[in-house]
Design a protein around this motif. Structure first.
Motif, PDB file in Angstrom:
ATOM      1  N   SER A   1       0.826  -1.209   0.000  1.00 42.77           N
ATOM      2  CA  SER A   1       0.000   0.000   0.000  1.00 42.77           C
ATOM      3  C   SER A   1       0.863   1.262   0.000  1.00 42.77           C
ATOM      4  CB  SER A   1      -0.924  -0.010   1.218  1.00 42.77           C
ATOM      5  OG  SER A   1      -1.745  -1.157   1.224  1.00 42.77           O
TER       6      SER A   1
ATOM      7  N   ASP B   1       2.248   1.803  -3.503  1.00 43.63           N
ATOM      8  CA  ASP B   1       1.177   2.286  -4.381  1.00 43.63           C
ATOM      9  C   ASP B   1       0.915   3.772  -4.162  1.00 43.63           C
ATOM     10  OD1 ASP B   1       0.885  -0.179  -5.495  1.00 43.63           O
ATOM     11  OD2 ASP B   1      -0.848  -0.762  -4.266  1.00 43.63           O
ATOM     12  N   THR B   2       0.869   4.190  -2.914  1.00 38.74           N
ATOM     13  CA  THR B   2       0.655   5.604  -2.601  1.00 38.74           C
ATOM     14  C   THR B   2       1.830   6.449  -3.062  1.00 38.74           C
ATOM     15  OG1 THR B   2      -0.652   4.972  -0.660  1.00 38.74           O
ATOM     16  CG2 THR B   2       0.151   7.232  -0.740  1.00 38.74           C
TER      17      THR B   2
ATOM     18  N   ASN C   1       3.817   5.885  -5.577  1.00 38.89           N
ATOM     19  CA  ASN C   1       3.829   5.999  -7.037  1.00 38.89           C
ATOM     20  C   ASN C   1       2.811   7.004  -7.554  1.00 38.89           C
ATOM     21  OD1 ASN C   1       5.873   4.095  -7.359  1.00 38.89           O
ATOM     22  ND2 ASN C   1       4.424   2.377  -7.407  1.00 38.89           N
ATOM     23  N   LYS C   2       1.822   7.334  -6.769  1.00 37.45           N
ATOM     24  CA  LYS C   2       0.806   8.298  -7.186  1.00 37.45           C
ATOM     25  C   LYS C   2       1.245   9.751  -6.962  1.00 37.45           C
ATOM     26  CE  LYS C   2      -2.947   5.071  -6.139  1.00 37.45           C
ATOM     27  NZ  LYS C   2      -4.133   4.804  -5.275  1.00 37.45           N
ATOM     28  N   LEU C   3       2.340   9.952  -6.233  1.00 34.02           N
ATOM     29  CA  LEU C   3       2.795  11.302  -5.918  1.00 34.02           C
ATOM     30  C   LEU C   3       3.570  11.905  -7.082  1.00 34.02           C
ATOM     31  CD1 LEU C   3       4.063  10.796  -2.241  1.00 34.02           C
ATOM     32  CD2 LEU C   3       1.870  11.728  -2.981  1.00 34.02           C
ATOM     33  N   GLU C   4       3.518  13.210  -7.182  1.00 32.99           N
ATOM     34  CA  GLU C   4       4.328  13.930  -8.157  1.00 32.99           C
ATOM     35  C   GLU C   4       5.772  13.987  -7.673  1.00 32.99           C
ATOM     36  OE1 GLU C   4       3.285  14.891 -11.061  1.00 32.99           O
ATOM     37  OE2 GLU C   4       1.194  14.307 -10.669  1.00 32.99           O
TER      38      GLU C   4
ATOM     39  N   GLU D   1       6.598  16.163  -4.809  1.00 34.61           N
ATOM     40  CA  GLU D   1       5.975  15.814  -3.537  1.00 34.61           C
ATOM     41  C   GLU D   1       6.771  14.782  -2.749  1.00 34.61           C
ATOM     42  OE1 GLU D   1       1.240  16.319  -4.130  1.00 34.61           O
ATOM     43  OE2 GLU D   1       2.129  14.670  -5.277  1.00 34.61           O
TER      44      GLU D   1
ATOM     45  N   ASP E   1      -3.435  10.002   4.255  1.00 34.80           N
ATOM     46  CA  ASP E   1      -3.148   8.819   3.429  1.00 34.80           C
ATOM     47  C   ASP E   1      -2.520   7.711   4.266  1.00 34.80           C
ATOM     48  OD1 ASP E   1      -4.143  10.033   1.177  1.00 34.80           O
ATOM     49  OD2 ASP E   1      -2.190  10.790   0.505  1.00 34.80           O
TER      50      ASP E   1
ATOM     51  N   TRP F   1     -11.033  -1.927   0.372  1.00 34.34           N
ATOM     52  CA  TRP F   1      -9.688  -1.696  -0.128  1.00 34.34           C
ATOM     53  C   TRP F   1      -9.338  -2.802  -1.148  1.00 34.34           C
ATOM     54  CZ3 TRP F   1      -5.367   1.515   0.743  1.00 34.34           C
ATOM     55  CH2 TRP F   1      -5.634   2.600   1.553  1.00 34.34           C
TER      56      TRP F   1
ATOM     57  N   SER G   1      -5.751  -3.700  -2.732  1.00 36.26           N
ATOM     58  CA  SER G   1      -4.334  -3.360  -2.811  1.00 36.26           C
ATOM     59  C   SER G   1      -3.677  -4.131  -3.935  1.00 36.26           C
ATOM     60  CB  SER G   1      -3.641  -3.676  -1.480  1.00 36.26           C
ATOM     61  OG  SER G   1      -3.964  -4.932  -1.038  1.00 36.26           O
ATOM     62  N   SER G   2      -2.769  -3.473  -4.623  1.00 34.18           N
ATOM     63  CA  SER G   2      -2.066  -4.101  -5.722  1.00 34.18           C
ATOM     64  C   SER G   2      -1.038  -5.080  -5.201  1.00 34.18           C
ATOM     65  CB  SER G   2      -1.395  -3.029  -6.575  1.00 34.18           C
ATOM     66  OG  SER G   2      -0.491  -2.302  -5.786  1.00 34.18           O
TER      67      SER G   2
END
Length: 427
Positions: A362, A365-366, A368-371, A374, A384, A422, A424-425
């Motif tokens: 998790s 995954d979180t 990888n979503k950030l710029e 960030e 988060d 949830w 999760s990958s």
């Protein structure tokens, strides 16, 4: 002991000791108050436990002996005053304790007499057998005590001199080493300041290896000791806070074998931007701020002050592709705790619970979503992270979430109280 003294005082009030002459002799019961001196040893032991400097210990020991000397002189002087004033009442008024002198003068005369006994000085002309017998007994006692006092103070001062000599010898050897190897003056001063800080830190917080008795402690007890010492520092990291309840045995192993203490001097750099923590000589590690001031600097961002509510390099724990996105530097002498990532992963892998694997999936995954802008090495509690922890620890985290949300100012919407699903990958 206190009850005995209090009962004596109340009995004195109830029977009217102070008002009637019949019970005047009962005032001797006030001597029971001296039994409180027995507590002085406990107080001294408590104070000694809180003194960490070896020099202060020596000074405190000498001070304690001087206070004991003054106390003995006080008691001997009071006893001599009692003999001269109330027992041997036929002594002429022209003697060393005249009736018309003030209480302060009479006390100092008696104290001077007692102090003189320790140095073989006789300031009183003895008249009666009682006075001669008392003085002779005091001389025999003070002769022995004088030898003890002198030997104790001499030993303490010698120990203090040895400490100073050893310290001077160490810095003298360091200066010679710098001069022999032609080290620039600026670098030599930095090394000397760092050595002074390390030595002071060693005196204030003795290293575990320097405590010989700890080597005799059993491994299970040492594991418990390390857990009690180190877990309060790791408690700032929410994952470990909850994981300690899910896997207490594994957490104790982490505190026992995966934690090291780190002291850094002013301007020391702990890592640089774009540096890989997996190629560092000390290996990948997560850091926790204990004492001092740390600055984190990222390009195009203002300087960030790291507090004790932050943790450093969390991503190193869950992914092997992390690189530092900023520079961490100590702005003054500081202390940190380092968590060895490899040992941590070894212990959580052995655990029967899969909480660490689920959290890692998790977290990545979180991440990888950030710029890119960030991304940071400085960790803090966010909504988060709270959602991830709620997913990983659905039953245990609920007891900590309200406290963490209030501490870090996280406000949950009303809809957040409803159960979420949830997905999760895969890791």
């Amino acid at each position: 002991l206190d009850l005995l003294v209090v009962v004596t005082d109340w009995a004195e009030q109830l029977v009217g000791i102070r008002a009637t002459g019949v019970f005047k002799s009962w005032r001797v019961l006030r001597i029971l108050r001296l039994l409180r001196i027995k507590k002085a040893k406990q107080v001294i032991e408590i104070l000694s436990e809180h003194i960490r400097s070896e020099r202060l210990v020596v000074v405190a020991s000498v001070t304690k002996m001087l206070i004991l000397l003054m106390t003995l002189c006080h008691l001997i002087g009071c006893c001599m005053y009692l003999l001269r004033r109330f027992i041997d009442g036929d002594i002429p008024d022209t003697d060393w304790l005249p009736h018309d002198s003030g209480l302060g003068v009479r006390y100092m005369q008696s104290f001077h007499f007692a102090m003189g006994l320790f140095f073989g000085e006789h300031v009183v002309v003895l008249h009666t057998f009682t006075e001669r017998f008392f003085t002779t007994a005091c001389l025999a006692m003070t002769f022995t005590l004088q030898i003890w006092f002198v030997s104790f103070i001499t030993t303490a001062m010698t120990h203090l001199e040895i400490i100073s000599t050893e310290r001077s010898a160490k810095f003298s050897a360091l200066s010679r080493f710098m001069a022999d190897h032609n080290v620039p003056r600026e670098v030599a001063l930095k090394v000397e300041r760092n050595a002074k800080h390390a030595l002071a830190e060693q005196e204030r917080n003795a290293p575990e290896d320097s405590i010989a008795l700890l080597k005799l402690i059993s491994d299970p007890l040492m594991m418990e000791l390390h857990f009690e010492m180190r877990m309060p520092i790791l408690y700032v990291y929410p994952f470990l806070r909850v994981y300690a309840e899910v896997d207490p045995a594994g957490t104790r192993k982490i505190c026992h074998s995966a934690i090291t203490l780190l002291s850094v001097a002013k301007h020391d750099v702990l890592f640089l931007a774009a540096e890989s923590p997996f190629q560092a000589f000390h290996g990948p590690r997560m850091l926790f701020h204990v004492e001092g001031e740390l600055e984190y600097m990222r390009q195009a961002f203002d300087k960030q002050l790291v507090t004790k509510d932050n943790w450093i390099s969390e991503a190193v724990m869950w992914t092997n592709e992390w690189v530092h996105h900023g520079t961490l530097r100590a702005s003054c002498e500081s202390r940190l705790v380092a968590l060895d990532v490899k040992k941590f992963q070894e212990f959580v892998t052995e655990s029967l619970t899969a909480c660490a694997c689920i959290y890692a999936s998790s977290f990545v995954d979180t991440l990888n979503k950030l710029e890119p802008e960030e991304l940071s090495d400085i960790g803090t509690y966010t909504s988060d992270m709270a959602d991830i922890l709620q997913h990983v620890f659905p039953d245990d985290f609920m007891f900590h979430r309200a406290e963490l949300d209030a501490r870090y100012g996280i406000h949950r919407p009303a809809s957040a109280d409803k159960e979420e699903t949830w997905v999760s990958s895969s890791p």
